[in-house]
Scaffold this active site. Structure first.
Site, PDB file in Angstrom:
ATOM      1  N   SER A   1     -15.713  -2.987 -10.111  1.00  0.00           N
ATOM      2  CA  SER A   1     -16.780  -2.249  -9.424  1.00  0.00           C
ATOM      3  C   SER A   1     -18.041  -2.313 -10.282  1.00  0.00           C
ATOM      4  O   SER A   1     -17.966  -2.412 -11.514  1.00  0.00           O
ATOM      5  CB  SER A   1     -16.371  -0.784  -9.262  1.00  0.00           C
ATOM      6  OG  SER A   1     -17.492  -0.001  -8.902  1.00  0.00           O
TER       7      SER A   1
ATOM      8  N   ASP B   1       0.845  -1.201   0.000  1.00  0.00           N
ATOM      9  CA  ASP B   1       0.000   0.000   0.000  1.00  0.00           C
ATOM     10  C   ASP B   1       0.878   1.248   0.000  1.00  0.00           C
ATOM     11  O   ASP B   1       2.018   1.225   0.465  1.00  0.00           O
ATOM     12  CB  ASP B   1      -0.887  -0.013   1.259  1.00  0.00           C
ATOM     13  CG  ASP B   1      -2.095   0.904   1.152  1.00  0.00           C
ATOM     14  OD1 ASP B   1      -3.221   0.375   1.082  1.00  0.00           O
ATOM     15  OD2 ASP B   1      -1.919   2.138   1.137  1.00  0.00           O
TER      16      ASP B   1
ATOM     17  N   TYR C   1     -13.290   6.415 -13.585  1.00  0.00           N
ATOM     18  CA  TYR C   1     -13.393   5.214 -12.736  1.00  0.00           C
ATOM     19  C   TYR C   1     -14.190   4.099 -13.433  1.00  0.00           C
ATOM     20  O   TYR C   1     -13.773   2.936 -13.420  1.00  0.00           O
ATOM     21  CB  TYR C   1     -14.060   5.635 -11.426  1.00  0.00           C
ATOM     22  CG  TYR C   1     -14.147   4.599 -10.342  1.00  0.00           C
ATOM     23  CD1 TYR C   1     -13.044   4.323  -9.525  1.00  0.00           C
ATOM     24  CD2 TYR C   1     -15.336   3.924 -10.081  1.00  0.00           C
ATOM     25  CE1 TYR C   1     -13.142   3.379  -8.497  1.00  0.00           C
ATOM     26  CE2 TYR C   1     -15.442   2.999  -9.060  1.00  0.00           C
ATOM     27  CZ  TYR C   1     -14.337   2.736  -8.269  1.00  0.00           C
ATOM     28  OH  TYR C   1     -14.441   1.803  -7.251  1.00  0.00           O
TER      29      TYR C   1
ATOM     30  N   LYS D   1     -12.690   0.492 -14.332  1.00  0.00           N
ATOM     31  CA  LYS D   1     -13.257  -0.720 -13.727  1.00  0.00           C
ATOM     32  C   LYS D   1     -13.836  -1.663 -14.796  1.00  0.00           C
ATOM     33  O   LYS D   1     -13.824  -2.882 -14.623  1.00  0.00           O
ATOM     34  CB  LYS D   1     -14.317  -0.342 -12.695  1.00  0.00           C
ATOM     35  CG  LYS D   1     -13.740   0.327 -11.437  1.00  0.00           C
ATOM     36  CD  LYS D   1     -12.649  -0.510 -10.797  1.00  0.00           C
ATOM     37  CE  LYS D   1     -12.439  -0.217  -9.329  1.00  0.00           C
ATOM     38  NZ  LYS D   1     -11.300  -0.948  -8.759  1.00  0.00           N
TER      39      LYS D   1
ATOM     40  N   ASP E   1       3.454   1.486  -4.726  1.00  0.00           N
ATOM     41  CA  ASP E   1       2.575   2.256  -5.593  1.00  0.00           C
ATOM     42  C   ASP E   1       2.334   1.362  -6.809  1.00  0.00           C
ATOM     43  O   ASP E   1       3.271   1.065  -7.558  1.00  0.00           O
ATOM     44  CB  ASP E   1       3.257   3.574  -5.999  1.00  0.00           C
ATOM     45  CG  ASP E   1       2.350   4.431  -6.875  1.00  0.00           C
ATOM     46  OD1 ASP E   1       1.422   3.887  -7.497  1.00  0.00           O
ATOM     47  OD2 ASP E   1       2.580   5.653  -6.925  1.00  0.00           O
ATOM     48  N   VAL E   2       1.110   0.928  -6.995  1.00  0.00           N
ATOM     49  CA  VAL E   2       0.845  -0.070  -8.039  1.00  0.00           C
ATOM     50  C   VAL E   2       1.107   0.455  -9.456  1.00  0.00           C
ATOM     51  O   VAL E   2       1.145  -0.323 -10.399  1.00  0.00           O
ATOM     52  CB  VAL E   2      -0.592  -0.644  -7.945  1.00  0.00           C
ATOM     53  CG1 VAL E   2      -0.772  -1.424  -6.651  1.00  0.00           C
ATOM     54  CG2 VAL E   2      -1.648   0.457  -8.077  1.00  0.00           C
TER      55      VAL E   2
HETATM   56  P1  NAP Z   1     -10.024   2.848   0.373  1.00  0.00           P
HETATM   57  O1  NAP Z   1     -10.669   2.683   1.707  1.00  0.00           O
HETATM   58  O2  NAP Z   1      -9.765   4.214  -0.117  1.00  0.00           O
HETATM   59  O3  NAP Z   1      -8.657   1.995   0.368  1.00  0.00           O
HETATM   60  C1  NAP Z   1      -7.845   1.953  -0.766  1.00  0.00           C
HETATM   61  C2  NAP Z   1      -6.401   1.782  -0.365  1.00  0.00           C
HETATM   62  O4  NAP Z   1      -5.608   1.782  -1.575  1.00  0.00           O
HETATM   63  C3  NAP Z   1      -5.876   2.933   0.507  1.00  0.00           C
HETATM   64  O5  NAP Z   1      -5.091   2.451   1.571  1.00  0.00           O
HETATM   65  C4  NAP Z   1      -5.036   3.734  -0.491  1.00  0.00           C
HETATM   66  O6  NAP Z   1      -3.968   4.452   0.096  1.00  0.00           O
HETATM   67  C5  NAP Z   1      -4.487   2.627  -1.377  1.00  0.00           C
HETATM   68  N1  NAP Z   1      -3.964   3.156  -2.625  1.00  0.00           N
HETATM   69  C6  NAP Z   1      -4.385   4.211  -3.365  1.00  0.00           C
HETATM   70  N2  NAP Z   1      -3.618   4.389  -4.437  1.00  0.00           N
HETATM   71  C7  NAP Z   1      -2.666   3.426  -4.404  1.00  0.00           C
HETATM   72  C8  NAP Z   1      -1.571   3.088  -5.233  1.00  0.00           C
HETATM   73  N3  NAP Z   1      -1.281   3.800  -6.320  1.00  0.00           N
HETATM   74  N4  NAP Z   1      -0.807   2.023  -4.907  1.00  0.00           N
HETATM   75  C9  NAP Z   1      -1.070   1.301  -3.786  1.00  0.00           C
HETATM   76  N5  NAP Z   1      -2.081   1.593  -2.936  1.00  0.00           N
HETATM   77  C10 NAP Z   1      -2.876   2.633  -3.242  1.00  0.00           C
HETATM   78  O7  NAP Z   1     -10.902   2.143  -0.741  1.00  0.00           O
HETATM   79  P2  NAP Z   1     -11.907   0.881  -0.685  1.00  0.00           P
HETATM   80  O8  NAP Z   1     -13.283   1.416  -0.660  1.00  0.00           O
HETATM   81  O9  NAP Z   1     -11.462  -0.093   0.355  1.00  0.00           O
HETATM   82  O10 NAP Z   1     -11.655   0.295  -2.141  1.00  0.00           O
HETATM   83  C11 NAP Z   1     -10.834  -0.833  -2.405  1.00  0.00           C
HETATM   84  C12 NAP Z   1     -11.095  -1.274  -3.823  1.00  0.00           C
HETATM   85  O11 NAP Z   1     -12.473  -1.613  -3.972  1.00  0.00           O
HETATM   86  C13 NAP Z   1     -10.807  -0.191  -4.863  1.00  0.00           C
HETATM   87  O12 NAP Z   1     -10.255  -0.764  -6.015  1.00  0.00           O
HETATM   88  C14 NAP Z   1     -12.173   0.370  -5.143  1.00  0.00           C
HETATM   89  O13 NAP Z   1     -12.235   0.971  -6.400  1.00  0.00           O
HETATM   90  C15 NAP Z   1     -13.017  -0.888  -5.057  1.00  0.00           C
HETATM   91  N6  NAP Z   1     -14.439  -0.642  -4.817  1.00  0.00           N
HETATM   92  C16 NAP Z   1     -14.874   0.015  -3.704  1.00  0.00           C
HETATM   93  C17 NAP Z   1     -16.235   0.207  -3.528  1.00  0.00           C
HETATM   94  C18 NAP Z   1     -16.793   0.903  -2.321  1.00  0.00           C
HETATM   95  O14 NAP Z   1     -18.003   1.158  -2.299  1.00  0.00           O
HETATM   96  N7  NAP Z   1     -16.002   1.219  -1.306  1.00  0.00           N
HETATM   97  C19 NAP Z   1     -17.138  -0.238  -4.498  1.00  0.00           C
HETATM   98  C20 NAP Z   1     -16.648  -0.891  -5.623  1.00  0.00           C
HETATM   99  C21 NAP Z   1     -15.301  -1.105  -5.778  1.00  0.00           C
HETATM  100  P3  NAP Z   1      -4.213   6.033   0.460  1.00  0.00           P
HETATM  101  O15 NAP Z   1      -5.127   6.020   1.624  1.00  0.00           O
HETATM  102  O16 NAP Z   1      -2.837   6.532   0.741  1.00  0.00           O
HETATM  103  O17 NAP Z   1      -4.826   6.635  -0.783  1.00  0.00           O
END
Ligand code: NAP
Length: 244
Positions: A139, A35, A152, A156, A60-61
């Site tokens: 997503s 992360d 986004y 996705k 960083d991915v």
């Molecule tokens: P989140 O709480 O924001 O967690 C995402 C994590 O990814 C954070 O720790 C973030 O770090 C890290 N990150 C961001 N950019 C990065 C990079 N370039 N390299 C490595 N790590 C990175 O998000 P989440 O809601 O758990 O989402 C996780 C996944 O599920 C994502 O792919 C999201 O699109 C997908 N998703 C989420 C939802 C939803 O409703 N929550 C719905 C559909 C899909 P920082 O905090 O430093 O940015």
């Protein structure tokens, strides 16, 4: 279900990624969190039960070298990687009229290029061992398209194509690639949403409630385990019936 397996979860320091890491550890796997957020990663390692079962690496991915490093860290700490989850993500929402080119590029780079980097790097090692599982977090936004998310939704939807193409390339080498499409899940990513947007989304969900990260994680465990041994290129919706 995952006893003795080694897993890497990108973006695993919080939200859905952290829930996946928890579920993996509960099922007997050892997990490397890759992360951007180092402090949150440290807290996650403590929360997950310490260094016998988990560790973290700043990743960083978007950067192929750092993605390779995450795999190296896992191999050194726990052995060859059996499971790789492309979960890292962020949002930069705005209507197309207002969205900057930088915000379009950023979201495509983290989600789509990031998932490609992870899939490619993990697959290269897994195909040598003729075994492994990759799970990509897409997503529902990629299925139906959301206003304010041209970046986004495109990324996705792209992850679905990437998952299917990679699944076809890797199946004969014993490597499975599947995707999950979560709906509206309660995480830091969705916390910041205005209340009226949350209410509008809730009204569209047949189950009438927001999903919990653990409810996405349990589906990822299924895809990562031998319970899904005859599944590849599949896209599973975890959305309480929304947009079914
Ligand atoms: P989140 O709480 O924001 O967690 C995402 C994590 O990814 C954070 O720790 C973030 O770090 C890290 N990150 C961001 N950019 C990065 C990079 N370039 N390299 C490595 N790590 C990175 O998000 P989440 O809601 O758990 O989402 C996780 C996944 O599920 C994502 O792919 C999201 O699109 C997908 N998703 C989420 C939802 C939803 O409703 N929550 C719905 C559909 C899909 P920082 O905090 O430093 O940015």
């Amino acid at each position: 279900m995952l006893k003795g397996k080694t897993a890497v979860v990108t973006g695993g320091a919080q939200g859905i990624g952290l829930a996946i890491a928890h579920a993996f550890v509960e099922q007997g796997a050892r997990v490397v969190i890759g992360d951007l957020n180092e402090n949150a990663s440290r807290r996650a390692v403590e929360e997950l039960g310490g260094e016998s079962v988990t560790c973290h690496t700043v990743c960083d991915v978007r950067d192929t070298t750092l993605v390779e490093q995450a795999l190296d860290t896992a191999e050194e700490a726990f052995g060859p990687v059996d499971i790789f989850v492309n979960n890292a993500g962020l949002t930069r929402d705005a209507t197309m009229r207002k969205m900057s080119e930088e915000d379009f590029d950023m979201v495509i780079a983290v989600h789509l290029k990031g998932a490609w980097n992870g899939t490619r790097a993990a697959a290269r090692r897994m195909r040598e061992r003729e075994s492994g599982v990759i799970v990509n977090i897409s997503s529902m936004s990629g299925k139906v398209g959301n206003i304010g998310q041209t970046n986004y939704s495109a990324a996705k939807a792209g992850i679905v194509g990437l998952t299917k193409a990679a699944a076809k390339e890797l199946a004969f080498k014993g490597v499975r690639v599947n995707a999950v499409q979560p709906g509206f899940i309660d995480t830091p990513m969705t916390e910041a949403m205005p209340e009226h947007v949350k209410q509008q989304k809730l009204a569209e969900i047949p189950m009438g409630r927001v999903g919990q990260p653990a409810e996405v994680a349990s589906v990822v465990v299924f895809l990562a385990s031998d319970m899904s041994s005859y599944m590849t290129g599949a896209v599973l919706e975890v959305a309480g019936g929304r947009y079914m």
